[in-house]
Design an enzyme around this catalytic site. Sequence first.
Site, short mmCIF file in Angstrom:
data_model
loop_
_atom_site.label_atom_id
_atom_site.label_comp_id
_atom_site.label_asym_id
_atom_site.label_seq_id
_atom_site.Cartn_x
_atom_site.Cartn_y
_atom_site.Cartn_z
CB VAL A 86 -26.99 -2.72 7.89
CG1 VAL A 86 -27.54 -2.97 6.53
CG2 VAL A 86 -25.44 -2.35 7.74
N GLY A 132 -20.16 -4.85 0.25
CA GLY A 132 -21.20 -3.76 0.45
C GLY A 132 -22.18 -3.46 -0.70
CB ILE A 144 -19.56 -4.21 -5.13
CG1 ILE A 144 -18.87 -3.01 -4.96
CG2 ILE A 144 -19.26 -4.93 -6.62
CD1 ILE A 144 -17.53 -3.29 -4.89
CE LYS A 193 -16.97 -7.52 4.03
NZ LYS A 193 -16.43 -6.21 4.32
P1 NDP Z 1 -24.73 -2.35 14.37
O1 NDP Z 1 -24.04 -2.61 15.49
O2 NDP Z 1 -24.99 -0.96 14.02
O3 NDP Z 1 -26.11 -2.91 14.71
C1 NDP Z 1 -26.51 -3.99 15.21
C2 NDP Z 1 -28.08 -4.17 15.76
O4 NDP Z 1 -28.24 -5.37 16.08
C3 NDP Z 1 -28.43 -3.17 16.57
O5 NDP Z 1 -29.77 -2.41 16.17
C4 NDP Z 1 -28.76 -4.07 17.97
O6 NDP Z 1 -29.50 -3.59 18.71
C5 NDP Z 1 -29.10 -5.39 17.24
N1 NDP Z 1 -28.75 -6.39 18.06
C6 NDP Z 1 -27.83 -6.94 18.70
N2 NDP Z 1 -27.85 -8.01 19.55
C7 NDP Z 1 -29.34 -8.56 19.02
C8 NDP Z 1 -30.07 -9.44 19.80
N3 NDP Z 1 -29.82 -10.15 20.67
N4 NDP Z 1 -31.39 -9.32 19.41
C9 NDP Z 1 -31.88 -8.25 18.60
N5 NDP Z 1 -31.26 -7.32 17.99
C10 NDP Z 1 -29.73 -7.38 18.32
O7 NDP Z 1 -24.41 -3.34 13.38
P2 NDP Z 1 -24.53 -2.88 11.66
O8 NDP Z 1 -25.77 -2.63 11.45
O9 NDP Z 1 -23.10 -2.13 11.19
O10 NDP Z 1 -24.09 -4.46 10.90
C11 NDP Z 1 -25.22 -5.39 10.97
C12 NDP Z 1 -24.65 -6.55 10.23
O11 NDP Z 1 -24.44 -6.05 8.79
C13 NDP Z 1 -23.29 -7.15 10.54
O12 NDP Z 1 -23.49 -8.61 10.23
C14 NDP Z 1 -22.32 -6.50 9.57
O13 NDP Z 1 -21.13 -7.34 9.63
C15 NDP Z 1 -22.94 -6.32 8.27
N6 NDP Z 1 -22.61 -5.49 7.66
C16 NDP Z 1 -22.39 -4.25 8.01
C17 NDP Z 1 -21.91 -3.05 7.05
C18 NDP Z 1 -21.54 -1.76 7.51
O14 NDP Z 1 -20.96 -0.86 6.79
N7 NDP Z 1 -21.92 -1.36 8.75
C19 NDP Z 1 -21.59 -3.31 5.94
C20 NDP Z 1 -22.25 -4.77 5.13
C21 NDP Z 1 -22.36 -5.72 6.18
P3 NDP Z 1 -29.49 -2.08 19.50
O15 NDP Z 1 -29.55 -1.24 18.48
O16 NDP Z 1 -30.70 -2.03 20.25
O17 NDP Z 1 -28.26 -2.11 20.28
N1 HSE Z 2 -16.87 -3.42 8.48
C1 HSE Z 2 -16.90 -3.62 7.19
C2 HSE Z 2 -16.03 -2.86 6.21
C3 HSE Z 2 -18.50 -3.37 6.82
O1 HSE Z 2 -15.43 -1.95 6.84
O2 HSE Z 2 -15.82 -3.24 5.00
C4 HSE Z 2 -18.68 -3.72 5.20
O3 HSE Z 2 -18.78 -5.27 5.29
#
Ligand code: NDP
Ligand code: HSE
Length: 436
Positions: free
Chosen positions: A15, A136, A138, A207
């Site tokens: 994200v 997401g 929506i 959610k």
């Molecule tokens: P990822 O696992 O892809 O990314 C997580 C990020 O957080 C990474 O860049 C990681 O760093 C960083 N991170 C982890 N620990 C730390 C820390 N202690 N300090 C600083 N940075 C840290 O997750 P997503 O992008 O998929 O999800 C992010 C959020 O969005 C979550 O809350 C998820 O539930 C939510 N979300 C995700 C969706 C999806 O479709 N993926 C949809 C809707 C919500 P590094 O890259 O260096 O490891």
């Molecule tokens: N893991 C979640 C899903 C991401 O599959 O819907 C969006 O919140």
Amino acid sequence: MADALRIGIAGLGTVGASVVRMLGDKGAELTRQCGREIAPVAVSARDRARDRGIDLGNTQWFDDPVELASSAEIDVYVELIGGEDGPAFESVRAALEAGRHVVTANKALLSKRGVELAAIAERNGVLLNYEAAVAGGIPVIKTMREALAGNQVTRVFGILNGTCNYILTRMEAEGLSFEECLREAQRLGYAEADPTFDIEGHDTAHKLSILTSLAFGCRISADDIYLEGISNISQADIRAAGELGYRIKLLGVAQKSENGIEQRVHPTMVPTSSVIAQVHGVTNAVAIETDMLGELLLSGPGAGGNATASAVIGDLADIAKSRPGFQHGPVFGRPAKELAPYRRAAMRSHAGGYFIRLTVQDRLGVFAAIARRMADNAISLESIVQHGDVTQAEQKTVILVTHETTEAAVRKAVDGITKDGHLVDKPQVIRIERAA
Ligand code: NDP
Ligand code: HSE
């Protein structure tokens, strides 16, 4: 033109990287729409050396997201790390305490600490925006918090997890295994860091708990949600559902009854002809029933980098357009301290239809014994189907579909059938949901 809105982004994964990319690609248009630039000035992630395919040239790097969150160099802190505690919670709290607006996609955090964080935001006159946390791309939070003012919600339900819907869709359409579909959902960036959260229903519950609070003006109470995931849904269930005119979806449902509020997440049979049954793949859908509108159905991409970034950027644009000194609306639709205590309706009082699949020994009297247990518990049957198993000549599959009954009656009947000793496998019980 007003000064740029300076944002600090923590989390540069699926994200976060999409948000940075989209802010670059859409910068000029956003500036025109908001009357000011939205400028990422600082970032944080775990691994500074990782190539993320994004331009971080003009940003300051922070190893510690908590330090970034309270930095005087930012106006808005964007939390895209994930997790209900740890650095996500610490950093969001620090940002709100320091008077920074916050945008987050973190439903796990909000479902556990949302009310506490909302109270800090409201006390300090800053925004805590979280459109990306539910369904997401929506815009369901905005719809429930703003567009439905005055409406009384009676039920909110939907497909709230893209990973599960993607898995169920491909299992049904292509006959693929559960494991294959899950791997693909992970590769596409849909799944949570720990995919158990998706497939065991926790993500849907997080959610749902947020939607419940918005719908009924109560405190968030994720621990009070009845929870079943999709990991024990088999091809046999999917086939049987199809034969009976149903499709299986993982639904989150919150409804008001005379006993309180019922919140449940479980695999659900919906009529194949219903609109929600046509929601495929990573698409999510949220149905909101109100006294003024009847049913409103919103559907769209529920997971993945770009869909989620769209919601995050919408939240940022709202902040960019807000005027200094303007009193912001409450985070969950009414002030955090006025949210009512949550009153749980017991799952045993849930009323609805049920699909029950039993694998039984093929011997005289089994069918009659099953029918007796149903009658003893006042369960009226809509249909009974019996299939032979070509590979197991001594076994039969019996599928029952009930008329409306209660959870308590079904549990008692199934316990009785199990005690009768005719079953050769665990009974499968799937609730049927009324859907337009
Ligand atoms: P990822 O696992 O892809 O990314 C997580 C990020 O957080 C990474 O860049 C990681 O760093 C960083 N991170 C982890 N620990 C730390 C820390 N202690 N300090 C600083 N940075 C840290 O997750 P997503 O992008 O998929 O999800 C992010 C959020 O969005 C979550 O809350 C998820 O539930 C939510 N979300 C995700 C969706 C999806 O479709 N993926 C949809 C809707 C919500 P590094 O890259 O260096 O490891
Ligand atoms: N893991 C979640 C899903 C991401 O599959 O819907 C969006 O919140």
